[in-house]
Scaffold this motif. Structure first.
Motif, PDB file in Angstrom:
ATOM      1  N   LEU A  69      -5.390   8.506  -0.701  1.00 40.15           N
ATOM      2  CA  LEU A  69      -6.027   7.263  -1.890  1.00 40.15           C
ATOM      3  C   LEU A  69      -6.126   7.936  -3.469  1.00 40.15           C
ATOM      4  CD1 LEU A  69      -9.269   7.815   0.459  1.00 40.15           C
ATOM      5  CD2 LEU A  69      -7.926   6.040   0.221  1.00 40.15           C
ATOM      6  N   PHE A  70      -6.244   9.371  -3.396  1.00 42.82           N
ATOM      7  CA  PHE A  70      -6.270   9.580  -4.657  1.00 42.82           C
ATOM      8  C   PHE A  70      -4.626   9.112  -5.156  1.00 42.82           C
ATOM      9  CE2 PHE A  70      -3.967  13.064  -7.806  1.00 42.82           C
ATOM     10  CZ  PHE A  70      -4.999  12.533  -8.754  1.00 42.82           C
ATOM     11  N   VAL A 119      -2.610   6.756  -4.325  1.00 40.32           N
ATOM     12  CA  VAL A 119      -2.917   5.239  -4.177  1.00 40.32           C
ATOM     13  C   VAL A 119      -4.049   4.802  -5.633  1.00 40.32           C
ATOM     14  CG1 VAL A 119      -3.337   2.949  -2.819  1.00 40.32           C
ATOM     15  CG2 VAL A 119      -2.326   4.853  -1.698  1.00 40.32           C
ATOM     16  N   GLY A 120      -4.806   5.418  -5.188  1.00 36.90           N
ATOM     17  CA  GLY A 120      -5.720   4.891  -6.191  1.00 36.90           C
ATOM     18  C   GLY A 120      -5.540   5.026  -7.818  1.00 36.90           C
ATOM     19  N   LEU A 121      -4.683   6.153  -7.890  1.00 35.36           N
ATOM     20  CA  LEU A 121      -3.203   6.896  -9.566  1.00 35.36           C
ATOM     21  C   LEU A 121      -3.074   5.547  -9.955  1.00 35.36           C
ATOM     22  CD1 LEU A 121      -4.777   9.014 -11.466  1.00 35.36           C
ATOM     23  CD2 LEU A 121      -2.615  10.710 -10.864  1.00 35.36           C
ATOM     24  N   SER A 122      -1.740   5.387  -8.914  1.00 39.40           N
ATOM     25  CA  SER A 122      -0.867   4.931  -9.191  1.00 39.40           C
ATOM     26  C   SER A 122      -0.754   3.243  -9.186  1.00 39.40           C
ATOM     27  CB  SER A 122       0.286   4.783  -7.697  1.00 39.40           C
ATOM     28  OG  SER A 122      -0.540   3.747  -6.769  1.00 39.40           O
ATOM     29  N   LEU A 123      -1.910   2.812  -8.486  1.00 35.80           N
ATOM     30  CA  LEU A 123      -2.618   1.487  -8.711  1.00 35.80           C
ATOM     31  C   LEU A 123      -3.032   1.084  -9.922  1.00 35.80           C
ATOM     32  CD1 LEU A 123      -3.847   0.169  -5.306  1.00 35.80           C
ATOM     33  CD2 LEU A 123      -1.801  -0.296  -6.343  1.00 35.80           C
ATOM     34  N   LEU A 124      -3.828   2.434 -10.699  1.00 34.50           N
ATOM     35  CA  LEU A 124      -4.676   2.349 -12.086  1.00 34.50           C
ATOM     36  C   LEU A 124      -3.873   1.915 -13.210  1.00 34.50           C
ATOM     37  CD1 LEU A 124      -7.229   2.722 -13.797  1.00 34.50           C
ATOM     38  CD2 LEU A 124      -7.328   5.046 -13.401  1.00 34.50           C
ATOM     39  N   SER A 155      -8.279  19.409  -9.953  1.00 32.91           N
ATOM     40  CA  SER A 155      -7.244  18.194  -8.813  1.00 32.91           C
ATOM     41  C   SER A 155      -6.564  19.333  -8.518  1.00 32.91           C
ATOM     42  CB  SER A 155      -7.269  17.097  -9.304  1.00 32.91           C
ATOM     43  OG  SER A 155      -5.822  16.216  -8.253  1.00 32.91           O
ATOM     44  N   LEU A 194       2.287   5.704  -5.153  1.00 32.55           N
ATOM     45  CA  LEU A 194       2.360   4.381  -3.905  1.00 32.55           C
ATOM     46  C   LEU A 194       2.509   4.529  -2.542  1.00 32.55           C
ATOM     47  CD1 LEU A 194       0.079   2.245  -4.619  1.00 32.55           C
ATOM     48  CD2 LEU A 194       1.744   1.051  -4.658  1.00 32.55           C
TER      49      LEU A 194
END
Length: 245
Positions: free
Chosen positions: A103-104, A106-111, A137, A230
């Motif tokens: 999730l980290f 996916v979330g970071l790349s999308l951000l 982290s 991602l």
């Protein structure tokens, strides 16, 4: 575990090259990739050892560009919180850690992909906060370079300064968490067979990454790197969920 996995070593070389060029560090690729081959805790141990070699290479190749102020403001809190994150891996179940890692990613790349103009104010408070988050982290999930990269990007550093400063900070993080992971029992004799190969990969991958960096635009490659992160995050999440069924 007494036989080398050559596909793993090849992918490790790719992770080091891409991580050097993209500016995110190789662990953001290395950790989820390693989880396809080994136990999560084993991967954490390998990551700490591999990054020691990798960051020494970056320090040697980019040593002229070092921002000592950022080294202190980001590096000190990173080292403190990598210890906390490293010890928490013994408390939190590895299945949960793998889910959080996916999730980290996916979330970071999308951000980064959506907010391409995302800017953090270049001040001491944000530098320290970035150090805390990236260190924690790195200790808990094995990777924190992307958070540190976002923080350092706010200071508009020249490429060599960015990589050198990040490498110095990363070295102290990895040096510290190596002892934590060893104390946790994550670094064992099974790791030793990989050490000479990881040393060579750390040096050659960094060198190749530095050479390639001269021929391509870093911004374009960073977008490609984010798409890869991602993809890795999604595949990691699916793989973890499949293993539970």
């Amino acid at each position: 575990m007494n036989k080398l996995n050559y596909l793993f070593l090849l992918l490790t070389l790719v992770a080091e090259i891409v991580g050097t060029i993209g500016g995110f560090g190789s662990s953001v690729f290395f950790v989820p990739m390693g989880n396809f081959f080994f136990d999560f805790h084993f991967v954490l141990g390998l990551t700490a050892l591999f990054h020691l070699f990798s960051n020494v290479s970056k320090i040697v190749l980019f040593k002229k560009g070092l921002d000592k102020k950022l080294l202190i403001n980001i590096g000190v809190p990173s080292v403190i919180f990598v210890i906390i994150g490293g010890y928490m891996t013994k408390i939190v179940d590895s299945f949960i850690l793998e889910i959080v890692l996916a999730l980290f990613l996916v979330g970071l790349s999308l951000l980064f992909l959506v907010k391409k103009d995302l800017v953090i104010n270049p001040n001491r408070k944000n530098a320290i906060t970035g150090g805390v988050l990236s260190g924690f982290s790195a200790g808990l999930l094995g990777t924190g370079g992307a958070i540190r990269g976002l923080t350092m990007a706010a200071f508009n550093l020249e490429k060599s300064v960015f990589i050198a400063t990040s490498a110095f900070i990363d070295f102290f993080i990895d040096f510290t968490r190596t002892f934590v992971y060893f104390n946790n029992g994550y670094i064992q004799k099974e790791h030793l067979i990989y050490l000479p190969f990881l040393l060579v990969i750390g040096i050659s991958g960094t060198y190749l990454g530095k050479r390639i960096l001269h021929f391509i635009e870093q911004d374009k490659f960073k977008t490609i790197s984010l798409l890869l992160i991602l993809l890795i995050g999604v595949v990691t999440l699916v793989n973890v969920l499949v293993k539970t069924n």
